[in-house]
Design a protein around this motif. Sequence first.
Motif, mmCIF file in Angstrom:
data_model
loop_
_atom_site.group_PDB
_atom_site.id
_atom_site.type_symbol
_atom_site.label_atom_id
_atom_site.label_comp_id
_atom_site.label_asym_id
_atom_site.label_seq_id
_atom_site.Cartn_x
_atom_site.Cartn_y
_atom_site.Cartn_z
ATOM 1 N N TRP A 38 1.086 -1.565 0.114
ATOM 2 C CA TRP A 38 0.003 -0.067 -0.120
ATOM 3 C C TRP A 38 0.995 1.180 0.075
ATOM 4 C CZ3 TRP A 38 -4.702 2.261 -0.825
ATOM 5 C CH2 TRP A 38 -5.133 3.284 -0.591
ATOM 6 N N ALA A 39 1.390 1.446 0.867
ATOM 7 C CA ALA A 39 2.958 2.207 1.092
ATOM 8 C C ALA A 39 3.683 3.169 0.194
ATOM 9 C CB ALA A 39 3.518 1.915 2.080
ATOM 10 N N ALA A 40 3.637 1.716 -0.897
ATOM 11 C CA ALA A 40 4.682 1.663 -1.953
ATOM 12 C C ALA A 40 4.034 1.894 -3.490
ATOM 13 C CB ALA A 40 5.127 0.047 -3.259
ATOM 14 N N LEU A 41 2.548 2.721 -3.241
ATOM 15 C CA LEU A 41 2.346 3.152 -4.524
ATOM 16 C C LEU A 41 1.991 4.034 -4.756
ATOM 17 C CD1 LEU A 41 -1.743 2.078 -4.048
ATOM 18 C CD2 LEU A 41 0.426 1.372 -5.762
ATOM 19 N N ALA A 43 1.844 8.553 -2.544
ATOM 20 C CA ALA A 43 0.455 8.740 -1.790
ATOM 21 C C ALA A 43 -0.543 8.811 -3.026
ATOM 22 C CB ALA A 43 0.516 10.343 -1.538
ATOM 23 N N ARG A 44 -0.062 9.961 -4.468
ATOM 24 C CA ARG A 44 -1.084 9.849 -4.934
ATOM 25 C C ARG A 44 -1.939 9.272 -5.755
ATOM 26 N NH1 ARG A 44 0.995 14.099 -10.349
ATOM 27 N NH2 ARG A 44 1.701 14.753 -8.104
ATOM 28 N N VAL A 49 -7.179 5.529 -5.627
ATOM 29 C CA VAL A 49 -8.237 3.919 -5.513
ATOM 30 C C VAL A 49 -9.560 4.559 -5.248
ATOM 31 C CG1 VAL A 49 -8.086 1.875 -3.912
ATOM 32 C CG2 VAL A 49 -5.262 2.485 -5.084
ATOM 33 N N ARG A 50 -10.645 3.898 -6.280
ATOM 34 C CA ARG A 50 -11.473 4.424 -5.648
ATOM 35 C C ARG A 50 -12.449 3.413 -4.581
ATOM 36 N NH1 ARG A 50 -14.279 3.017 -10.698
ATOM 37 N NH2 ARG A 50 -13.588 4.180 -11.999
#
Length: 293
Positions: A38-41, A43-44, A49-50
């Motif tokens: 999740w962190a690797a995604l 912040a933007r 993520v819907r």
Amino acid sequence: MTDDPFVAHRSLLFTVSYELLGSAADAEDVVQETWLRWAALGARARVEVRDPRAYLVRIVTRQALNRLRTLSRRREEYVGEWLPEPLLTSPDVAEDVELAESVSFAMLTVLETLGPVERAVFVLREVFETPYDEIAATVGRSPATVRQIAHRAREHVAARRPRVRVSRAEQETVVARFLAAVRGGDLRGLLEVLAPDVVVVSDGGGVVAAARRPIGGAHRVAALLGGLATLAGDFAVRPVWLNGGPAARFDVGGVLDTVAALVIEDGRVTRVYAVRNPQKLARLGEEASLSRA
């Protein structure tokens, strides 16, 4: 409160993972792996993520499935009976009947008889009411196939799951009688509180002594439990709540030795799940040390 979806849903993610794996330690590892992804995604990307809840559940389920396939192979070589790692809960959890039943020892041992994908589909659909299309995306099957898997798994579990509805007051009364008889080595008292067809399932993992097959019958179980106080020496037993249900904690020499989850029906103990494997008791021992400190 927090705006971070991972923090907001962390408890849910742990519960999903635990119900798939039956191990709190492995569930924590999977939740940590989910956080890293999740962190690797960035912040933007996370903002875009819907449905963060569905996205996180998908990640944690996939990670748990990968680990479950490995664990399934290890459990084939497990020495003696396998039981889930006990999870310390409060009596209040028992008031949420569906949650208490879904994490109970009885339910988790039934879930062990399902294949990894069947188990994931059952948990997501029956426990968390996840839509079929979301489950399909998670396990890599079509929605129609997932519906079939869910139907088979539901029938499989229904044929094996316990259907026990006992009030908390009745549970506490039976547990008090059970513990008093164990402490006093009272065979007659044990025979009065044990169901005639009571069964004890023990998990020592090949590390400590434990019966490798279930022990059945009130007289055999009473003889086993009645001699604990004499055999163990500096012996203490007290009530605890594990996996949403009543249980007993056995300490020898001031150190946690065994926990036993109890299934109660019609005013008697019908099943005892005794965990002795030190690896599975490590978290409970640490929590006890912190509470004493």
